[in-house]
Write a protein that holds these residues in place. Structure first.
Motif, PDB file in Angstrom:
ATOM      1  N   PRO A 177     -25.223 -10.796   5.522  1.00 18.05           N
ATOM      2  CA  PRO A 177     -24.160  -9.946   4.415  1.00 18.05           C
ATOM      3  C   PRO A 177     -24.826  -9.090   3.394  1.00 18.05           C
ATOM      4  O   PRO A 177     -23.818  -8.367   2.808  1.00 18.05           O
ATOM      5  N   GLY A 178     -25.882  -9.026   3.047  1.00 19.64           N
ATOM      6  CA  GLY A 178     -26.596  -8.270   2.332  1.00 19.64           C
ATOM      7  C   GLY A 178     -26.030  -7.578   0.748  1.00 19.64           C
ATOM      8  O   GLY A 178     -25.738  -8.724   0.056  1.00 19.64           O
ATOM      9  N   ARG A 179     -26.081  -6.728   0.715  1.00 20.76           N
ATOM     10  CA  ARG A 179     -25.626  -5.960  -0.599  1.00 20.76           C
ATOM     11  C   ARG A 179     -24.365  -6.280  -1.067  1.00 20.76           C
ATOM     12  O   ARG A 179     -24.140  -7.016  -2.433  1.00 20.76           O
ATOM     13  N   ARG A 180     -23.380  -6.563  -0.291  1.00 19.33           N
ATOM     14  CA  ARG A 180     -22.094  -7.198  -0.526  1.00 19.33           C
ATOM     15  C   ARG A 180     -22.165  -8.560  -1.452  1.00 19.33           C
ATOM     16  O   ARG A 180     -21.532  -9.018  -2.330  1.00 19.33           O
ATOM     17  N   TRP A 181     -22.785  -9.363  -0.685  1.00 19.10           N
ATOM     18  CA  TRP A 181     -23.081 -10.583  -1.280  1.00 19.10           C
ATOM     19  C   TRP A 181     -23.704 -10.758  -2.520  1.00 19.10           C
ATOM     20  O   TRP A 181     -23.415 -11.789  -3.393  1.00 19.10           O
ATOM     21  N   VAL A 182     -24.815 -10.147  -2.562  1.00 22.76           N
ATOM     22  CA  VAL A 182     -25.470  -9.771  -3.998  1.00 22.76           C
ATOM     23  C   VAL A 182     -24.479  -9.256  -5.019  1.00 22.76           C
ATOM     24  O   VAL A 182     -24.620  -9.747  -6.076  1.00 22.76           O
ATOM     25  N   ARG A 190     -31.483 -18.880  -4.742  1.00 21.91           N
ATOM     26  CA  ARG A 190     -31.108 -19.880  -3.600  1.00 21.91           C
ATOM     27  C   ARG A 190     -29.742 -19.249  -3.005  1.00 21.91           C
ATOM     28  O   ARG A 190     -29.516 -19.256  -1.913  1.00 21.91           O
ATOM     29  N   GLY A 191     -28.667 -18.933  -4.219  1.00 18.76           N
ATOM     30  CA  GLY A 191     -27.633 -18.655  -3.659  1.00 18.76           C
ATOM     31  C   GLY A 191     -27.606 -17.248  -2.943  1.00 18.76           C
ATOM     32  O   GLY A 191     -26.617 -16.880  -2.203  1.00 18.76           O
ATOM     33  N   ASN A 192     -28.515 -16.561  -2.986  1.00 14.71           N
ATOM     34  CA  ASN A 192     -28.471 -15.152  -2.514  1.00 14.71           C
ATOM     35  C   ASN A 192     -29.402 -15.053  -1.249  1.00 14.71           C
ATOM     36  O   ASN A 192     -29.809 -13.788  -0.591  1.00 14.71           O
TER      37      ASN A 192
END
Length: 184
Positions: free
Chosen positions: A33-38, A68-70
């Protein structure tokens, strides 16, 4: 508004969150999910800085928890051995926070949400067993949705139930990690 005010009262923590998430954002380029997740992780973290209480900076344990969450957004975050670093970071952040006396509601809730985000994502995305996927939703997503709903309704974060002897979510982490390692 209150959350933004609390973030403004902690400019060092806000800067630390921004630098950490900027580095994660760069590493997440071209990933799903990349940058949106971050970006969502950064926004949620900023909105909860008031939970640092008297502290004005992030503790090492907080940084490990956010990392860890990322994991889902980072290279290798879904690989066969991805559960191993997630478990290692989980153990390390808890040990460090207790040893250094840096436990706060921010770290406590971030720990819960990091587990819920990463393990639910990994399980729903890569676990073939419907039973294990349902267990993941019950162990991680359902409690987060419940606590979040209560928090929004009450206007304050409720105490989370903490089983002393049996920690089903922790046991499920091991099951999911081992199943992922064993899968070809």
């Amino acid at each position: 508004m209150r959350s933004l005010h609390q973030a403004g009262r902690r400019p060092l923590a806000l800067a630390e969150l921004t630098v950490l998430h900027a580095a994660l954002y760069a590493l997440a380029a071209g990933r799903r999910p990349g940058r949106r997740w971050v970006t969502v992780s950064w926004a949620l973290s900023v909105l909860h800085l008031g939970m640092l209480e008297h502290r004005t900076r992030l503790a090492t344990a907080d940084v490990l928890t956010l990392l860890r969450g990322n994991l889902a957004a980072l290279p290798g975050g879904a690989g066969r051995g991805a559960g191993v670093p997630a478990i290692a970071l989980d153990l390390a952040d808890g040990r460090i926070a207790r040893r250094r006396g840096t436990t706060t509601p921010f770290g406590d809730y971030a720990d819960t949400f990091a587990d819920a985000a990463y393990w639910t994502w990994l399980t729903l995305r890569h676990e073939p067993s419907r039973t294990v996927r349902l267990a993941a939703v019950a162990a991680w997503a359902l409690p987060v949705v419940t606590v979040t709903g209560l928090a929004l309704r009450r206007g304050t974060m409720p105490e989370r139930p903490r089983p002393v002897l049996l920690r089903p979510a922790a046991a499920l982490q091991v099951v999911v990690a081992l199943r992922r390692l064993a899968r070809r």
